[in-house]
Design an enzyme around this catalytic site. Structure first.
Site, PDB file in Angstrom:
ATOM      1  N   CYS A   1      19.460   5.799  18.024  1.00 29.65           N
ATOM      2  CA  CYS A   1      19.236   6.943  18.915  1.00 29.65           C
ATOM      3  C   CYS A   1      19.796   6.646  20.299  1.00 29.65           C
ATOM      4  CB  CYS A   1      17.737   7.200  19.009  1.00 29.65           C
ATOM      5  SG  CYS A   1      16.961   7.347  17.407  1.00 29.65           S
TER       6      CYS A   1
ATOM      7  N   ARG B   1      26.792   8.396  19.331  1.00 27.73           N
ATOM      8  CA  ARG B   1      25.836   7.609  18.524  1.00 27.73           C
ATOM      9  C   ARG B   1      25.235   8.476  17.417  1.00 27.73           C
ATOM     10  NH1 ARG B   1      24.204   2.999  21.705  1.00 27.73           N
ATOM     11  NH2 ARG B   1      22.371   2.705  20.433  1.00 27.73           N
TER      12      ARG B   1
ATOM     13  N   TRP C   1      18.296  10.048  15.829  1.00 32.92           N
ATOM     14  CA  TRP C   1      18.913   9.956  14.501  1.00 32.92           C
ATOM     15  C   TRP C   1      17.766   9.642  13.554  1.00 32.92           C
ATOM     16  CZ3 TRP C   1      24.031  10.467  12.863  1.00 32.92           C
ATOM     17  CH2 TRP C   1      24.276  10.107  11.527  1.00 32.92           C
TER      18      TRP C   1
ATOM     19  N   ASN D   1      13.995   3.987  20.758  1.00 37.29           N
ATOM     20  CA  ASN D   1      15.075   3.736  19.797  1.00 37.29           C
ATOM     21  C   ASN D   1      14.689   2.479  19.036  1.00 37.29           C
ATOM     22  OD1 ASN D   1      17.441   3.586  18.375  1.00 37.29           O
ATOM     23  ND2 ASN D   1      18.647   2.744  20.065  1.00 37.29           N
ATOM     24  N   GLY D   2      14.742   2.548  17.703  1.00 34.84           N
ATOM     25  CA  GLY D   2      14.387   1.383  16.877  1.00 34.84           C
ATOM     26  C   GLY D   2      13.366   1.804  15.836  1.00 34.84           C
TER      27      GLY D   2
ATOM     28  N   GLU E   1      36.283  -1.870  -3.502  1.00 34.79           N
ATOM     29  CA  GLU E   1      36.030  -1.438  -2.117  1.00 34.79           C
ATOM     30  C   GLU E   1      37.012  -2.106  -1.158  1.00 34.79           C
ATOM     31  OE1 GLU E   1      34.597   0.859  -0.773  1.00 34.79           O
ATOM     32  OE2 GLU E   1      34.396   0.266   1.324  1.00 34.79           O
TER      33      GLU E   1
ATOM     34  N   LYS F   1      39.584  -0.079   1.247  1.00 35.29           N
ATOM     35  CA  LYS F   1      39.664  -0.303   2.703  1.00 35.29           C
ATOM     36  C   LYS F   1      41.111  -0.552   3.118  1.00 35.29           C
ATOM     37  CE  LYS F   1      36.643   0.977   3.957  1.00 35.29           C
ATOM     38  NZ  LYS F   1      35.948   1.492   2.843  1.00 35.29           N
TER      39      LYS F   1
ATOM     40  N   GLU G   1      43.373   2.636   2.727  1.00 37.40           N
ATOM     41  CA  GLU G   1      43.157   3.816   3.584  1.00 37.40           C
ATOM     42  C   GLU G   1      43.483   3.555   5.046  1.00 37.40           C
ATOM     43  OE1 GLU G   1      39.206   5.425   3.539  1.00 37.40           O
ATOM     44  OE2 GLU G   1      38.282   3.488   3.214  1.00 37.40           O
TER      45      GLU G   1
ATOM     46  N   HIS H   1      45.302  -8.430 -19.489  1.00 36.67           N
ATOM     47  CA  HIS H   1      45.559  -7.277 -20.382  1.00 36.67           C
ATOM     48  C   HIS H   1      46.603  -6.352 -19.789  1.00 36.67           C
ATOM     49  CE1 HIS H   1      42.237  -8.511 -22.910  1.00 36.67           C
ATOM     50  NE2 HIS H   1      41.526  -8.715 -21.815  1.00 36.67           N
TER      51      HIS H   1
ATOM     52  N   LYS I   1      36.664  12.353   7.522  1.00 34.01           N
ATOM     53  CA  LYS I   1      35.442  11.549   7.422  1.00 34.01           C
ATOM     54  C   LYS I   1      34.526  12.099   6.326  1.00 34.01           C
ATOM     55  CE  LYS I   1      32.514   8.358   8.138  1.00 34.01           C
ATOM     56  NZ  LYS I   1      32.853   7.055   7.520  1.00 34.01           N
TER      57      LYS I   1
HETATM   58  C1  AGP Z   1      35.519   5.486   2.350  1.00 34.12           C
HETATM   59  O1  AGP Z   1      36.076   4.560   3.277  1.00 34.12           O
HETATM   60  C2  AGP Z   1      36.101   6.851   2.526  1.00 34.12           C
HETATM   61  N1  AGP Z   1      35.904   7.348   3.823  1.00 34.12           N
HETATM   62  C3  AGP Z   1      35.674   7.809   1.422  1.00 34.12           C
HETATM   63  O2  AGP Z   1      36.019   7.222   0.201  1.00 34.12           O
HETATM   64  C4  AGP Z   1      34.164   8.178   1.361  1.00 34.12           C
HETATM   65  O3  AGP Z   1      33.426   7.083   0.939  1.00 34.12           O
HETATM   66  C5  AGP Z   1      34.006   9.307   0.314  1.00 34.12           C
HETATM   67  O4  AGP Z   1      34.732  10.421   0.772  1.00 34.12           O
HETATM   68  C6  AGP Z   1      32.545   9.690   0.083  1.00 34.12           C
HETATM   69  O5  AGP Z   1      31.988  10.170   1.272  1.00 34.12           O
HETATM   70  P1  AGP Z   1      30.377  10.303   1.343  1.00 34.12           P
HETATM   71  O6  AGP Z   1      29.836   8.927   1.213  1.00 34.12           O
HETATM   72  O7  AGP Z   1      30.109  10.905   2.686  1.00 34.12           O
HETATM   73  O8  AGP Z   1      29.939  11.183   0.216  1.00 34.12           O
END
Ligand code: AGP
Length: 604
Positions: free
Chosen positions: A2, A27, A75, A99-100, A480, A484, A487, A503, A599
């Site tokens: 927060c 934030r 938040w 906050n916390g 993952e 990373k 992207e 394989h 996002k």
């Molecule tokens: C992950 O780095 C990406 N930004 C993307 O794969 C994200 O995880 C995916 O779009 C799912 O989003 P969400 O967790 O908000 O559902």
């Protein structure tokens, strides 16, 4: 995470507080509020949603002359985003912003309720103001009451408190959450949970340290250490730009969010770990009744977290578990039975594909649970139950702390279910809880490791691609890591189960193919090692992550020796996040806003 602001002085306090809260918008928040005390009179304003709603509520209020005020953007961690749950929280004659997380708030609330105190909110914070007034009626001065209150709080807090009898004073305390006190000239005092709220206002500041507390007037700041010894106020000039303040000195929000995984994970765990059981206060007691199977559904990084959960839920809770990619699940006419708990995982709670699968499951009569970072999001409002990950706002498009908190919640869920189904001994649950408690320190970034990755990254800028490989939960971690890198660096990378290389994929092995190999000491080390040796024998360039030396690697990142493979998981997660970021930075990419990405993918 927060936001907190405070002011003492003769300038228009409403504008100062709201401007300060606006600078803390980065934030993230879902509600906000301010309270002003002038001539022993309080004026309180709270609103859900954007700050503009708060400004409208306070539009007719103006303060002239001397006043004090505190403000907050929330938040949600305990209790829905509502006006009642928004801060400041009020007692009879006092207000507090916080906050916390107060870990022992329930027992404090129970004893205060027993004494006849009426609570109006679902928050942990409200306990603080009632506890303060309880002490105020029993001890001499407000400051003594404030000290007695702090002595009973367990957990993380940064708080500001005002009370009617002291209308020139703000009481403050800092423990685990950030708090800065600043001054301008000789007669203005400011508070903020981040530099950003003080820029253009305070000229010099004190970054409070854990356990410090005290009280401030317009002219003086009286500060004490955790042992109640008075401290000399040492001010430093406030010399940051707004954006660097919001990034808190990091180069990118992604970097900041990787570094704050340590504090954020502490929030995620707070109040949920007991000696040998996991406690989710937000879960209905009958959620798992009649449930024989769990189906997880998500996208992207959240899908990787869900994959980790399939290993942990079957291993710990002995319950059949499967995971689906939401965009596939929606259209394949899946067979669903009412004895299945449908769990969606989403940082935003708004991802279109995931949201549609949640609707499908509800329509088919399944019980639904969402693991999410945004309270009041579409998925949280739709699901039968929700567990908040408490990661705070994640600005970087490439998800980091959201993933870390999702995996820790899913791990806790597997132990919670193991306890209910008695599929693990209490001692084993207790052992894993002790490992969970170490996560905030496991994910703390060590400068030496970050520096090694920064140097190493220059050798991985070209080549015709990357394999990230691992076994068991390190396979979704490999996926993952590959995501990373893809992207934010735009380099091609694939995650693979290391046992699958022979394989087909091993046909790609050559010195221009970089293999990032996850070699945990406590999970199938020998099996994975032999897979990596097969690649090395074909001259693939190997970068290994392991607590054990590996002489076949071209580069080796030595991780710490841990007692459990899940601790190894979280340490390797941080390394993969930093590795990708440093490569992307060298390539000159916009780490926070990578090309083609959003996002939150709220469209199909
Ligand atoms: C992950 O780095 C990406 N930004 C993307 O794969 C994200 O995880 C995916 O779009 C799912 O989003 P969400 O967790 O908000 O559902």
């Amino acid at each position: 995470m927060c936001g907190i602001v405070g002011y003492i002085g003769t300038k228009p306090v409403k504008e100062i507080l709201i401007d300060g809260l606006r600078e803390l918008e980065y934030r993230g928040y879902d509600s906000a509020g301010i309270v002003v005390l002038q001539n022993h009179q309080f004026s309180l304003f709270k609103a859900v949603g954007k700050l503009i709603n708060l400004e409208e509520k306070a539009s007719l209020f103006e303060s002239t002359g001397f006043s004090i005020g505190i403000g907050h953007t929330r938040w949600a961690t305990h209790g829905k985003p509502t006006e009642l749950n928004a801060h400041p929280h009020v007692g009879a004659v006092s207000y507090v912003v916080h906050n916390g997380i107060i870990e022992n708030y329930q027992e404090l609330k129970n004893s205060l309720t027993h004494e006849g105190v009426q609570f109006v909110s679902q928050t942990d914070t409200e306990v603080i103001v009632h506890l303060f007034e309880h002490h105020l009626s029993n001890v001499g001065t407000p400051f003594e009451a404030f000290k007695a209150t702090l002595a009973q709080l367990e957990g993380a807090y940064a708080l500001l408190l005002v009370t009617a009898s002291e209308d020139k004073t703000i009481f403050f305390a800092k423990n685990g959450s950030p708090m800065i006190v600043g001054r301008r000239g000789e007669d203005e005092t400011f508070f903020g949970s981040s530099d950003a709220a003080l820029i253009g206002k305070a000229q010099e500041v004190i970054y409070l340290e854990d356990g410090q507390y005290g009280y401030a007037t317009a002219e003086t700041i009286t500060l004490f250490d955790p042992h109640h010894h008075a401290l000399q106020s040492r001010f430093t000039p406030l010399s940051v730009t707004k954006l660097s303040a919001q990034k808190e000195g990091y180069r990118f929000f992604m970097e900041k969010e990787i570094y704050e995984q340590s504090t954020v994970l502490a929030d995620t765990l707070m109040g949920r770990l007991r000696e040998d059981e996991i406690y989710f206060e937000e879960l209905p007691s009958d959620l798992f009744e009649g449930i024989c199977e769990i189906k997880l559904c998500a996208c992207g990084t959240s899908y990787h977290a869900a994959m980790v959960a399939t290993y942990l839920l079957e291993r710990h809770a002995k319950i059949r578990t499967s995971v689906e990619i939401a965009s596939e699940f929606r259209y394949r006419e899946p067979l669903l039975t009412p004895d299945t708990l449908f769990v969606v995982i989403s940082q935003s709670g708004e991802t279109a594909d995931t949201l549609e699968t949640l609707k499908m499951a509800k329509k088919r009569g399944l019980k639904t649970l969402v693991i999410c970072n945004v309270d009041n999001s579409s998925m949280v409002r739709l699901a039968d139950a929700s567990i908040l990950t408490r990661a705070g706002i994640e600005k970087g498009v490439a998800s980091t702390k959201a993933f870390a908190t999702q995996v820790s919640v899913l791990w806790m869920l597997s132990l919670h279910l193991a306890g209910l189904r008695q599929t693990l001994e209490a001692s084993e649950i207790g052992r894993q809880i002790s490992v969970l408690r170490t996560l905030p320190s496991v994910v703390k970034v060590e400068n030496s490791t970050h520096e090694q990755l920064r140097r190493l990254s220059k050798r991985y800028l070209h080549g015709h691609g990357f394999f990230f490989i691992g076994r068991d939960v390190f396979f979704p971690l490999a996926l993952e890591g590959a995501l990373k890198l893809k992207e934010i660096s735009y380099l091609h990378a694939e995650g693979y189960p290391s046992g699958e290389m022979k394989h087909g994929p091993i046909a790609l092995a050559d010195p221009e193919l970089f293999t990032i190999a996850l070699l945990p000491e406590h999970k199938l080390y020998d099996k994975t090692k032999s897979n990596v040796e097969e690649l090395s024998a074909r001259d693939s360039t190997i970068c290994s992550l392991s607590p054990l030396d590996f002489d076949k690697a071209d580069d080796h990142i030595r991780t710490h020796s841990h007692s459990d493979y899940m601790a190894e998981f979280f340490e390797m997660m941080v390394i993969l996040q930093l590795f990708s970021m440093e490569i992307a930075i060298r390539l000159g990419n916009d780490v926070d806003m990578p090309r083609n990405l959003a996002k939150s993918v709220t469209v199909e």
